[in-house]
Write an enzyme that holds these catalytic residues in place. Structure first.
Site, PDB file in Angstrom:
ATOM      1  CE  LYS A 170      36.716  36.563  39.901  1.00  0.00           C
ATOM      2  NZ  LYS A 170      35.299  37.156  40.263  1.00  0.00           N
ATOM      3  CB  SER A 225      36.218  40.649  39.489  1.00  0.00           C
ATOM      4  OG  SER A 225      34.988  39.723  39.105  1.00  0.00           O
TER       5      SER A 225
END
Lengths: 421, 149
Positions: free
Chosen positions: B106, B65
């Site tokens: 993230k 990701s």
């Protein structure tokens, strides 16, 4: 002024730092061999799970209620404890680490509002380590303990309670509501005796005649009385005194029968105890070992022996201590019993400098021995406990602790660090 | 197990002990070592990277990701994250966060009340927190370590 800071539900809280999904769930941490409950989350306490409850009695209950149990992960707790203590140590030059999850800080000379300082302490530990703490602040250690108790047990304090913020009337009222057995330094036996004398609460003890208390009990309890009245008698001990004896004992994961298996266990415990001995730069002048069956199985034949041997030459050498211990084991071992526990104790400890002069009188090369021991310690420190050990400690370890729900070593092993997706 | 004795010891990244280079203090010939006055601490990755050793933890990245051809801040699967909890997370920091009980790495997006976790990989939609969801920033990523296979 003294602050007592401790981590709420320390073991459970350590687990939650690395498994946030456990937040809000009823959970407990179990003792060695997954025996009994030694730490409970607030949710587990609310379900009525008692401290020390045997896990095998809780299994069905756990299935019904979703109570989660973890084996104790001492490597994790030790690392988290060191982090907390070092963070707290930034706030005061006077720190006494009192136990794995609590410490005293001396606040003399530290200005500002102490309740605000307490909040800063609490928030900093939470931010840096993820662990929740409560803070008690008072003029004496005993009152700081009491204030901490209030911060934890009563609502409206946001985890920080400063004794001086109460009026004398409020202080008296609080002390009237606290049982004498809850006070630091008052054990169960003493509190029973005090009760018989009409002393039931902290207030009763604070108002007892200090001289009479010393005459009837001890100078230790007299100090407690003085401290409850705000007169400091117990100093902050910044250096932890070296241990006077080192004990290493465990219950086995399953019963064992042979001398060979007992020898493996004893060798392993000696290695651990000797390592601790060397860490504090001491030597032991006597060595004890014990073996016993399980007294909680009264139908089994019972056997228990404890022997102690003074050493002609005090030592910190794993090889020598193991040799002596196994010789002692051979003298107390009896076949035909199902052994449940064994242990070793090193005592009559003295600084290792005291024997330096004798080193060259020994037959085995003492310098090489010392180097060998130091090398073993170094290897085990870097590669994990037990990476290198004497052959007598064995390899298959059927007697090892039962730890069925052991979590990863999240902070001390590369293979175990947590995963982020 | 004695074969461990022969292998080289890796530097211990958890260690906060700084190893001094050892230069012999007693020189047999009685001739002072010209190097002895010039001893400095060996360069140490811990000292270089880590400001708060007691608040620093490691994580392993799983998944892609954070892999991007467009961003300089690309973090491959298997990288080791160095995470500092003592730092207050701010907009655009890379963070480890706990979402619904799982850890995720993230980029933190924070504009006024808007809070989101953005993957560097354009294939992953940003995670915008709903009212029901709880976002807890666990720590700020201060470095990541990637080893060539």
């Amino acid at each position: 002024m003294i602050a007592l800071i401790d981590v709420n539900n320390f073991y459970v809280s350590c687990q939650r730092v690395f498994e946030p999904k456990l937040e809000g769930k009823p959970m407990v941490v179990l003792s060695n061999n997954d025996g009994c409950v030694i730490s409970r989350s607030a949710e587990a306490k609310a379900l009525g799970v008692k401290m020390g409850a045997p896990w095998h009695q809780l299994r069905e209950f756990a299935k019904e209620t979703g109570l989660i149990a973890y084996s104790s992960n001492y490597a994790l707790y030790a690392d988290m404890s060191n982090r907390v203590m070092r963070v707290l140590g930034m706030f005061s030059p006077h720190q006494e680490v009192y136990s794995v999850d609590e410490c005293f800080l001396g606040l003399n000379g530290i200005g500002g509002d102490h309740t605000e300082l307490g909040q800063t302490l609490k928030q900093t530990v939470m931010q840096w380590t993820g662990l929740p703490v409560c803070v008690g602040i008072a003029p004496t250690k005993t009152l700081a303990k009491l204030a901490n108790h209030i911060a934890k047990k009563r609502t409206g304090f946001a985890g920080v309670c400063e004794w001086a913020k109460f009026s004398p009337a409020q202080q008296l009222q609080i002390m009237r509501e606290i049982e004498v057995g809850e006070i630091w330094g008052v054990g169960r036996k003493i509190s029973q005796r005090l009760n018989q004398q009409g002393i039931y609460t902290a207030a009763d003890l604070a108002h007892a005649n200090s001289e009479q208390i010393r005459a009837r009990y001890s100078v230790v309890l007299q100090r407690t009385v003085e401290e409850l009245n705000g007169h400091p008698c117990i100093q902050i001990e910044e250096m932890q005194p070296d241990k006077q004896q080192i004990l290493c004992s465990r219950s086995f994961g399953q019963p064992i029968y042979t001398e060979q298996q007992l020898a493996e266990a004893i060798s392993t415990y000696i290695a651990r105890a000797a390592e601790k001995l060397r860490m504090q730069k001491s030597v032991a002048a006597s060595l004890s070992i014990f073996i016993r069956t399980n007294p909680f199985r009264p139908k089994d034949p019972q056997y228990s022996r404890h022997v102690m041997l003074p050493l002609s030459q005090p030592s910190d050498d794993t090889l020598k201590l193991t040799q002596v211990a196994l010789w002692m084991l051979a003298r107390i071992y009896q076949p035909g019993f199902s052994y449940a526990k064994a242990g070793v104790m090193l005592s009559d400890l003295q600084p290792n400098t005291a024997i330096q002069g004798h080193l060259f009188l020994q037959t085995a090369d003492p310098i090489k021995r010392a180097e060998l021991n130091a090398t073993m310690d170094e290897i085990n420190r870097r590669w994990g406990r037990g990476s290198i050990h004497l052959a007598s400690a064995g390899a298959n370890h059927a007697w090892k602790m039962k730890q069925n729900s052991l979590s990863p070593f999240w902070t001390t092993r590369w293979t175990d660090i947590p995963i982020a997706k | 197990m004695s074969s461990f004795l022969l292998g080289p010891f890796p530097a211990d990244p958890n260690s906060t002990v700084y190893y001094l280079p050892w230069i012999g203090e007693s020189v047999p010939a009685g001739f002072p070592s010209p190097a002895a006055d010039w001893v400095e601490d060996r360069v140490d990755l811990n000292q270089h990277l880590i400001s708060h050793p007691d608040a620093t933890f490691y994580f392993t990245v799983s998944g892609d990701s954070m892999v991007s051809h467009l961003s300089e801040r690309t973090i491959p699967n298997g990288a080791t994250l160095v995470v500092d909890r003592a730092i207050q997370a701010k907009h655009n920091d890379i963070v480890v966060a706990a979402i619904d009980g799982d850890f995720t790495v993230k980029r933190l997006f924070q504009r006024g009340k808007h809070l989101a976790l953005v993957a560097e990989n354009p294939d992953y939609p940003p995670i915008v927190l709903g009212d029901e969801q709880e976002l807890a920033v666990w720590g700020v990523v201060i470095a990541w370590i990637v080893r060539p296979k």
